[in-house]
Design a protein around this motif. Structure first.
Motif, mmCIF file in Angstrom:
data_model
loop_
_atom_site.group_PDB
_atom_site.id
_atom_site.type_symbol
_atom_site.label_atom_id
_atom_site.label_comp_id
_atom_site.label_asym_id
_atom_site.label_seq_id
_atom_site.Cartn_x
_atom_site.Cartn_y
_atom_site.Cartn_z
ATOM 1 N N SER A 142 0.837 -1.203 0.000
ATOM 2 C CA SER A 142 0.000 0.000 0.000
ATOM 3 C C SER A 142 0.869 1.249 0.000
ATOM 4 N N LYS A 143 0.279 2.376 -0.386
ATOM 5 C CA LYS A 143 1.007 3.640 -0.373
ATOM 6 C C LYS A 143 1.403 4.028 1.046
ATOM 7 N N GLY A 144 0.514 3.697 2.006
ATOM 8 C CA GLY A 144 0.815 3.997 3.401
ATOM 9 C C GLY A 144 2.041 3.251 3.892
ATOM 10 N N TYR A 145 2.141 1.978 3.510
ATOM 11 C CA TYR A 145 3.303 1.185 3.933
ATOM 12 C C TYR A 145 4.571 1.705 3.270
ATOM 13 N N MET A 146 4.470 2.101 2.014
ATOM 14 C CA MET A 146 5.635 2.628 1.310
ATOM 15 C C MET A 146 6.150 3.893 1.996
ATOM 16 N N LYS A 147 5.251 4.744 2.454
ATOM 17 C CA LYS A 147 5.659 5.962 3.155
ATOM 18 C C LYS A 147 6.376 5.604 4.451
ATOM 19 N N ARG A 148 5.883 4.572 5.150
ATOM 20 C CA ARG A 148 6.547 4.141 6.381
ATOM 21 C C ARG A 148 7.958 3.625 6.088
ATOM 22 N N CYS A 149 8.094 2.872 4.985
ATOM 23 C CA CYS A 149 9.411 2.340 4.617
ATOM 24 C C CYS A 149 10.417 3.465 4.430
ATOM 25 N N LEU A 150 10.025 4.471 3.669
ATOM 26 C CA LEU A 150 10.937 5.569 3.369
ATOM 27 C C LEU A 150 11.296 6.342 4.627
ATOM 28 N N TYR A 151 10.300 6.593 5.479
ATOM 29 C CA TYR A 151 10.571 7.327 6.715
ATOM 30 C C TYR A 151 11.453 6.495 7.638
ATOM 31 N N ASP A 152 11.133 5.228 7.793
ATOM 32 C CA ASP A 152 11.858 4.357 8.703
ATOM 33 C C ASP A 152 13.334 4.270 8.319
ATOM 34 N N SER A 153 13.613 4.105 7.026
ATOM 35 C CA SER A 153 15.009 4.025 6.589
ATOM 36 C C SER A 153 15.734 5.343 6.790
ATOM 37 N N SER A 154 15.005 6.449 6.678
ATOM 38 C CA SER A 154 15.637 7.761 6.821
ATOM 39 C C SER A 154 16.062 8.064 8.253
ATOM 40 N N ILE A 155 15.394 7.454 9.240
ATOM 41 C CA ILE A 155 15.731 7.747 10.641
ATOM 42 C C ILE A 155 16.588 6.655 11.286
ATOM 43 N N ALA A 156 16.781 5.533 10.589
ATOM 44 C CA ALA A 156 17.526 4.416 11.174
ATOM 45 C C ALA A 156 19.019 4.734 11.268
ATOM 46 N N ASP A 157 19.613 4.376 12.385
ATOM 47 C CA ASP A 157 21.056 4.523 12.588
ATOM 48 C C ASP A 157 21.781 3.207 12.387
ATOM 49 N N LEU A 158 21.035 2.113 12.448
ATOM 50 C CA LEU A 158 21.653 0.798 12.325
ATOM 51 C C LEU A 158 20.625 -0.225 11.873
ATOM 52 N N PHE A 159 21.001 -1.040 10.894
ATOM 53 C CA PHE A 159 20.225 -2.209 10.495
ATOM 54 C C PHE A 159 21.006 -3.454 10.908
ATOM 55 N N ILE A 160 20.293 -4.479 11.363
ATOM 56 C CA ILE A 160 20.907 -5.735 11.758
ATOM 57 C C ILE A 160 20.758 -6.750 10.630
ATOM 58 N N SER A 161 21.845 -7.413 10.271
ATOM 59 C CA SER A 161 21.805 -8.363 9.158
ATOM 60 C C SER A 161 22.250 -9.753 9.588
ATOM 61 N N GLY A 162 21.575 -10.761 9.026
ATOM 62 C CA GLY A 162 21.923 -12.150 9.318
ATOM 63 C C GLY A 162 22.745 -12.812 8.230
ATOM 64 N N SER A 163 22.925 -12.106 7.078
ATOM 65 C CA SER A 163 23.671 -12.714 5.974
ATOM 66 C C SER A 163 24.107 -11.636 4.991
ATOM 67 N N ARG A 164 25.118 -11.961 4.185
ATOM 68 C CA ARG A 164 25.534 -11.021 3.134
ATOM 69 C C ARG A 164 24.387 -10.793 2.163
ATOM 70 N N PHE A 165 23.603 -11.839 1.928
ATOM 71 C CA PHE A 165 22.436 -11.730 1.049
ATOM 72 C C PHE A 165 21.489 -10.652 1.559
ATOM 73 N N GLN A 166 21.214 -10.660 2.888
ATOM 74 C CA GLN A 166 20.303 -9.688 3.469
ATOM 75 C C GLN A 166 20.908 -8.286 3.451
ATOM 76 N N SER A 167 22.199 -8.168 3.704
ATOM 77 C CA SER A 167 22.864 -6.862 3.664
ATOM 78 C C SER A 167 22.728 -6.230 2.278
ATOM 79 N N LYS A 168 22.896 -7.052 1.253
ATOM 80 C CA LYS A 168 22.758 -6.569 -0.124
ATOM 81 C C LYS A 168 21.334 -6.070 -0.384
ATOM 82 N N LEU A 169 20.352 -6.794 0.174
ATOM 83 C CA LEU A 169 18.964 -6.366 0.017
ATOM 84 C C LEU A 169 18.721 -5.014 0.680
ATOM 85 N N TYR A 170 19.291 -4.815 1.875
ATOM 86 C CA TYR A 170 19.120 -3.543 2.563
ATOM 87 C C TYR A 170 19.588 -2.392 1.683
#
Length: 388
Positions: A142-170
């Motif tokens: 949904s458009k609402g979820y997309m807006k949350r994605c963009l905002y969430d990534s803009s304020i994040a200081d750290l993402f946690i990754s379990g694999s190189r595959f996931q890091s690439k996706l981030y």
């Protein structure tokens, strides 16, 4: 009209936060947790929280936020519980140095605006993604979820990754260019522990023989919903399991929240001693750690479970119709795949453990798994480093 009201309210909360912030001091030892939109007490935030209580009981002040009616009964008494949406919650949220979540958020979800010196850690809820997500699944979002994605990534200081595959996706699909801590998922630390005591407690609580072989059946949700995609003829599978593994099998049924209401339509007899409904069991990771066999379809639980080196089988009746798409073909996975129950019985009968372990090793090398059972410890090291 709905979007207008939502935007109006979020702007209002932003103004309130701006006005209050000069009067609220950020406490460097305070951490605020929330999981699945403040509805649950589980997943990666829960395991980080538990690790702190066990190893740093006097060093941090822990807060958990829950929406009304979602407060858990089993929460540790050392944790301060906040009711989402209250003024007290807002004040405390603005005073916490660290904010830890596992799903996308915006001001409407958080009801406060992150301050300059606060640190927001996105732990996500999978260390390895099979289903396409975020930018790769925009047609399903949904458009609402997309807006949350963009905002969430803009304020994040750290993402946690379990694999190189996931890091690439981030980097490529999550609109995120910040720091990534490649340490594994905190919720998977339990997969490297001795879980005999967990299994013993579970069996006692459910009147099961401790020597039973526990089969966890955990199909995920997809659209369009068809009841036949989730059914399982337990009696025929049970006999094969018993013959293959030599123990009395018990089926643990874990349904996705979106299909839980249809549990009675799946024809499982929950009055039987060898069938246990664990849909409402509080901790999926605990179930994975005590299960001896997993049967699922597209769920990322297959990757978490595989860390135990125990057998996992995929029953996928709608492989050519799945609505989200996948990053890897199911045949590329190390798990035996069945498109029908007849095929499921065949792959159970023909299961070879040595071949399975070889496939797991190759697959984990291919995706670059970071899972070592040390994720929570490394995250706390990062938190401590930020305070220095």
């Amino acid at each position: 009209m709905k979007d207008f009201l939502f935007d109006f309210l979020t702007r209002g909360y932003s103004v309130i936060c701006i006005l209050l912030s000069p009067f609220i001091k950020i406490k460097k030892n305070r951490i605020l947790f929330w999981s699945w939109g403040s509805k649950r007490y589980d997943c990666n935030p829960r395991y980080i929280s538990d690790y702190i209580l066990e190893n740093y009981p006097d060093d941090f002040e822990l807060y958990w936020c829950f929406k009304k009616g979602c407060e858990p009964k089993n929460i540790d008494k050392r944790i301060k519980v906040l009711r989402w949406g209250t003024f007290h919650y807002l004040i405390r949220a603005l005073s916490c140095k660290f904010l830890i979540s596992n799903t996308r958020n915006d001001i409407g979800m958080m009801l406060f605006r992150k301050r300059k010196h606060q640190k927001y850690i996105m732990t996500w809820h999978a260390g390895m993604s099979l289903k396409k997500v975020e930018k790769d699944a925009v047609q399903s979002l949904s458009k609402g979820y997309m807006k949350r994605c963009l905002y969430d990534s803009s304020i994040a200081d750290l993402f946690i990754s379990g694999s190189r595959f996931q890091s690439k996706l981030y980097r490529e699909s999550y609109w995120y260019n910040g720091e990534i801590l490649e340490c594994g998922c905190p919720r998977n630390d339990i997969m490297f522990c001795d879980t005999d005591s967990f299994k013993k407690t579970f069996c006692e609580e459910n009147n099961l023989d401790i020597d039973s072989i526990l089969i966890l059946y955990a199909p995920t949700f997809r659209m369009p919903f068809k009841i036949d995609d989730y059914s399982l003829n337990w009696d025929t599978v049970k006999d094969l399991i018993k013959g293959k593994f030599g123990k009395q099998p018990v089926l643990l049924i874990r349904l996705h929240p979106n299909i839980a209401k249809y549990s009675n339509d799946l024809s499982f007899d929950y009055n039987r001693k060898d069938i246990v409904d664990v849909t409402m069991y509080g901790d999926m990771q605990r179930l994975l750690s005590i299960a001896d066999v997993l049967i699922t379809d597209y769920s990322s639980s297959m990757f978490d479970f595989s860390l135990s080196n125990k057998p996992c089988f995929l029953l996928v009746r709608d492989e050519n119709k799945y609505d989200r798409g996948t990053y890897l073909g199911l045949s590329e996975l190390p798990f035996s795949l069945a498109n029908t129950e007849i095929e499921l019985r065949e792959i159970i009968s023909n299961f070879n453990n040595e071949e399975y372990l070889d496939k797991l090793l190759c697959f984990n090398n291919k995706i670059g798994s970071f899972e070592r059972g040390e994720a929570s410890a490394k995250i706390i090291d990062w938190i401590i480093s930020q305070n220095k």
